[in-house]
Design a protein around this motif. Sequence first.
Motif, PDB file in Angstrom:
ATOM      1  N   VAL A  74     -30.445 -21.412 -43.706  1.00 13.90           N
ATOM      2  CA  VAL A  74     -29.476 -22.170 -42.914  1.00 13.90           C
ATOM      3  C   VAL A  74     -28.836 -21.197 -41.932  1.00 13.90           C
ATOM      4  N   GLU A  75     -28.899 -21.518 -40.651  1.00  7.30           N
ATOM      5  CA  GLU A  75     -28.303 -20.684 -39.614  1.00  7.30           C
ATOM      6  C   GLU A  75     -26.891 -21.191 -39.314  1.00  7.30           C
ATOM      7  N   VAL A  76     -25.928 -20.326 -39.399  1.00 11.36           N
ATOM      8  CA  VAL A  76     -24.533 -20.663 -39.139  1.00 11.36           C
ATOM      9  C   VAL A  76     -24.073 -19.780 -37.981  1.00 11.36           C
ATOM     10  N   THR A  77     -23.610 -20.413 -36.906  1.00 16.72           N
ATOM     11  CA  THR A  77     -23.101 -19.700 -35.740  1.00 16.72           C
ATOM     12  C   THR A  77     -21.581 -19.715 -35.793  1.00 16.72           C
ATOM     13  N   MET A  78     -20.963 -18.552 -35.632  1.00 16.96           N
ATOM     14  CA  MET A  78     -19.524 -18.418 -35.755  1.00 16.96           C
ATOM     15  C   MET A  78     -18.976 -17.666 -34.550  1.00 16.96           C
ATOM     16  N   THR A  79     -17.689 -17.908 -34.267  1.00 20.21           N
ATOM     17  CA  THR A  79     -16.992 -17.209 -33.200  1.00 20.21           C
ATOM     18  C   THR A  79     -15.825 -16.434 -33.794  1.00 20.21           C
ATOM     19  N   LEU A  80     -15.789 -15.151 -33.526  1.00 17.04           N
ATOM     20  CA  LEU A  80     -14.734 -14.266 -34.007  1.00 17.04           C
ATOM     21  C   LEU A  80     -13.715 -14.082 -32.892  1.00 17.04           C
ATOM     22  N   ASP A  81     -12.446 -14.304 -33.218  1.00 15.26           N
ATOM     23  CA  ASP A  81     -11.397 -14.237 -32.209  1.00 15.26           C
ATOM     24  C   ASP A  81     -11.292 -12.852 -31.596  1.00 15.26           C
ATOM     25  N   ARG A  82     -10.701 -12.838 -30.378  1.00 20.55           N
ATOM     26  CA  ARG A  82     -10.509 -11.595 -29.648  1.00 20.55           C
ATOM     27  C   ARG A  82      -9.535 -10.683 -30.383  1.00 20.55           C
ATOM     28  N   GLY A  83      -9.889  -9.389 -30.431  1.00 24.56           N
ATOM     29  CA  GLY A  83      -9.007  -8.386 -31.009  1.00 24.56           C
ATOM     30  C   GLY A  83      -9.118  -8.225 -32.523  1.00 24.56           C
ATOM     31  N   VAL A  84      -9.965  -9.006 -33.185  1.00 22.96           N
ATOM     32  CA  VAL A  84     -10.141  -8.888 -34.634  1.00 22.96           C
ATOM     33  C   VAL A  84     -11.267  -7.891 -34.908  1.00 22.96           C
ATOM     34  N   ALA A  85     -10.968  -6.874 -35.701  1.00 22.79           N
ATOM     35  CA  ALA A  85     -11.949  -5.831 -36.010  1.00 22.79           C
ATOM     36  C   ALA A  85     -12.650  -6.154 -37.325  1.00 22.79           C
ATOM     37  N   VAL A  86     -13.964  -6.080 -37.316  1.00 21.82           N
ATOM     38  CA  VAL A  86     -14.789  -6.318 -38.492  1.00 21.82           C
ATOM     39  C   VAL A  86     -15.826  -5.196 -38.553  1.00 21.82           C
ATOM     40  N   PRO A  87     -16.090  -4.631 -39.732  1.00 21.67           N
ATOM     41  CA  PRO A  87     -17.093  -3.555 -39.819  1.00 21.67           C
ATOM     42  C   PRO A  87     -18.460  -4.010 -39.361  1.00 21.67           C
ATOM     43  N   ALA A  88     -19.262  -3.053 -38.865  1.00 23.93           N
ATOM     44  CA  ALA A  88     -20.590  -3.390 -38.350  1.00 23.93           C
ATOM     45  C   ALA A  88     -21.509  -3.897 -39.454  1.00 23.93           C
ATOM     46  N   GLY A  89     -21.372  -3.396 -40.672  1.00 26.59           N
ATOM     47  CA  GLY A  89     -22.245  -3.826 -41.767  1.00 26.59           C
ATOM     48  C   GLY A  89     -21.625  -4.873 -42.663  1.00 26.59           C
ATOM     49  N   ALA A  90     -20.719  -5.706 -42.142  1.00 26.77           N
ATOM     50  CA  ALA A  90     -20.029  -6.696 -42.969  1.00 26.77           C
ATOM     51  C   ALA A  90     -20.980  -7.793 -43.422  1.00 26.77           C
ATOM     52  N   GLY A  91     -20.621  -8.420 -44.548  1.00 28.86           N
ATOM     53  CA  GLY A  91     -21.375  -9.550 -45.057  1.00 28.86           C
ATOM     54  C   GLY A  91     -20.562 -10.825 -44.949  1.00 28.86           C
ATOM     55  N   ALA A  92     -21.223 -11.962 -45.202  1.00 29.21           N
ATOM     56  CA  ALA A  92     -20.576 -13.281 -45.109  1.00 29.21           C
ATOM     57  C   ALA A  92     -20.708 -13.985 -46.442  1.00 29.21           C
ATOM     58  N   GLY A 114     -14.437   3.171 -38.386  1.00 31.87           N
ATOM     59  CA  GLY A 114     -15.852   3.282 -38.118  1.00 31.87           C
ATOM     60  C   GLY A 114     -16.329   2.274 -37.095  1.00 31.87           C
ATOM     61  N   PRO A 115     -17.654   2.097 -36.965  1.00 30.78           N
ATOM     62  CA  PRO A 115     -18.207   1.152 -35.980  1.00 30.78           C
ATOM     63  C   PRO A 115     -17.773  -0.287 -36.275  1.00 30.78           C
ATOM     64  N   ARG A 116     -17.611  -1.083 -35.180  1.00 32.37           N
ATOM     65  CA  ARG A 116     -17.227  -2.495 -35.314  1.00 32.37           C
ATOM     66  C   ARG A 116     -18.432  -3.376 -35.036  1.00 32.37           C
ATOM     67  N   ILE A 117     -18.358  -4.604 -35.558  1.00 32.06           N
ATOM     68  CA  ILE A 117     -19.449  -5.552 -35.348  1.00 32.06           C
ATOM     69  C   ILE A 117     -19.517  -5.912 -33.871  1.00 32.06           C
ATOM     70  N   ALA A 118     -20.716  -6.039 -33.358  1.00 30.35           N
ATOM     71  CA  ALA A 118     -20.912  -6.281 -31.924  1.00 30.35           C
ATOM     72  C   ALA A 118     -21.085  -7.767 -31.650  1.00 30.35           C
ATOM     73  N   ASP A 119     -20.921  -8.116 -30.391  1.00 30.15           N
ATOM     74  CA  ASP A 119     -21.138  -9.500 -29.980  1.00 30.15           C
ATOM     75  C   ASP A 119     -22.619  -9.826 -30.089  1.00 30.15           C
ATOM     76  N   GLY A 120     -22.927 -10.974 -30.691  1.00 28.67           N
ATOM     77  CA  GLY A 120     -24.309 -11.376 -30.905  1.00 28.67           C
ATOM     78  C   GLY A 120     -24.931 -10.783 -32.158  1.00 28.67           C
ATOM     79  N   ALA A 121     -24.114 -10.191 -33.033  1.00 29.70           N
ATOM     80  CA  ALA A 121     -24.643  -9.591 -34.266  1.00 29.70           C
ATOM     81  C   ALA A 121     -25.208 -10.669 -35.180  1.00 29.70           C
ATOM     82  N   VAL A 122     -26.196 -10.251 -36.000  1.00 33.10           N
ATOM     83  CA  VAL A 122     -26.848 -11.162 -36.937  1.00 33.10           C
ATOM     84  C   VAL A 122     -26.658 -10.610 -38.339  1.00 33.10           C
TER      85      VAL A 122
END
Length: 433
Positions: A74-92, A114-122
Amino acid sequence: MPMARPGRRLVAIAVAVVLVLATTALWRTLRDTGSKRITAYFEVAVGVYAGSDLRVLGVKVGRIDAVRPQGRQVEVTMTLDRGVAVPAGAGAVVVAPSVVADRYIQLAPAYTGGPRIADGAVIPAGRTATPVELDQLYASISRLTTALGPNGVNSGGALSDVLETGAANLDGNGRAMGDMIRQFGSATRTLSGSSDDLFATVRNLQKFTTMLKNNDGQVRQAERQLAQVTGFLADDRHDLGAALRELSLALGELQRFVQGNRSLIKANVDRLASVTQVLVDQRASLAEALDVAPLAAGNVLNAYNPANQTLDGRGDLNELSMGPRASSSAAPPRGPAGSPSLGGQASDGSICAAADAAATRKARTGASRTGSAKSGTSGTEPSSPLSELCRRQVRLGNLVPIPPSELGSLPPLPLPPVGPVHGSPRGPRAGER
């Protein structure tokens, strides 16, 4: 003119609607500026809908835009608000706050650097999780009860017997069980405190197994040899059993002998202790005897004359008469009765010197008994053969070497020569009798 007012009213309403729509679009545009779009894949997404919350630590930080099936995922598309920091290797993770409430997706862990999650990350399915559904839980419980019920393992009452036995064993043992649990906790704390030693043991065991692997051929050879030994013992097990039975009988006889002769054995051991004590006290003499005995035996063997069946020997007259400090140029000293001394010097330690001293003592003893004090008549006793031999040697002077032609007729010396030469006396010099 009256008809113009309704038209103006409609135009005003249309303008207001257009302004509201433009404001809403502008607000959404401004809000989405700097936001990030993230795509996550789940095995299942029950109770997740477009418009649900996207959260971090339970705080809303975005929204779910779309939920679409993609093959077995199941593919779930989400939008993360501006200015919210999330680690690059985060899980859902899909979170169900209650049985009937809508579910939301939470990103974890929280950002700490450390590194933050990028726009368009999977986020792949390996980093996502969904809760167990209630119907799945009910189905698991139903299968468990069916397996443990009368149609399962308890069809013959085995589970009931286990429960009854357990209840009987635990009845009245609550304190003991509590002590066991506490001791088990102490043991786990001890293991936790000795974790370094435990892991060191595991590492050493790993090294040992590696050594066995590297020496697999030798290990196999040792196993084959051990198998041969065990096979040999198996083939001779009857003889081995008979030997063990005979040994048991012998040990029994020995026990009865010791029991019947305990006092005699004790007495013999006590006497043996005294003998061993003497050996300990004389260990230096024993060591010297063991060092000298082989040489003495060899000397006796060399002194044996097989032709005459006798033990032959000869003495070194230089060693017997003159001693270690004798001098050929010194004038022979005089004895107690004016006769030449027996050995050249009275204190040189030779045999002739000892004979000279004995003759002197004997002469003085005889003089004291007869009471004579005159010189030359002081009770001189007849000379002994050794004294005569020593006086004759003094008269003859030094010894001369034995001619090589006569060496073969002399018996071998049992000991190495002590003096410089082996010799025989020369003939009388001129003027001597």
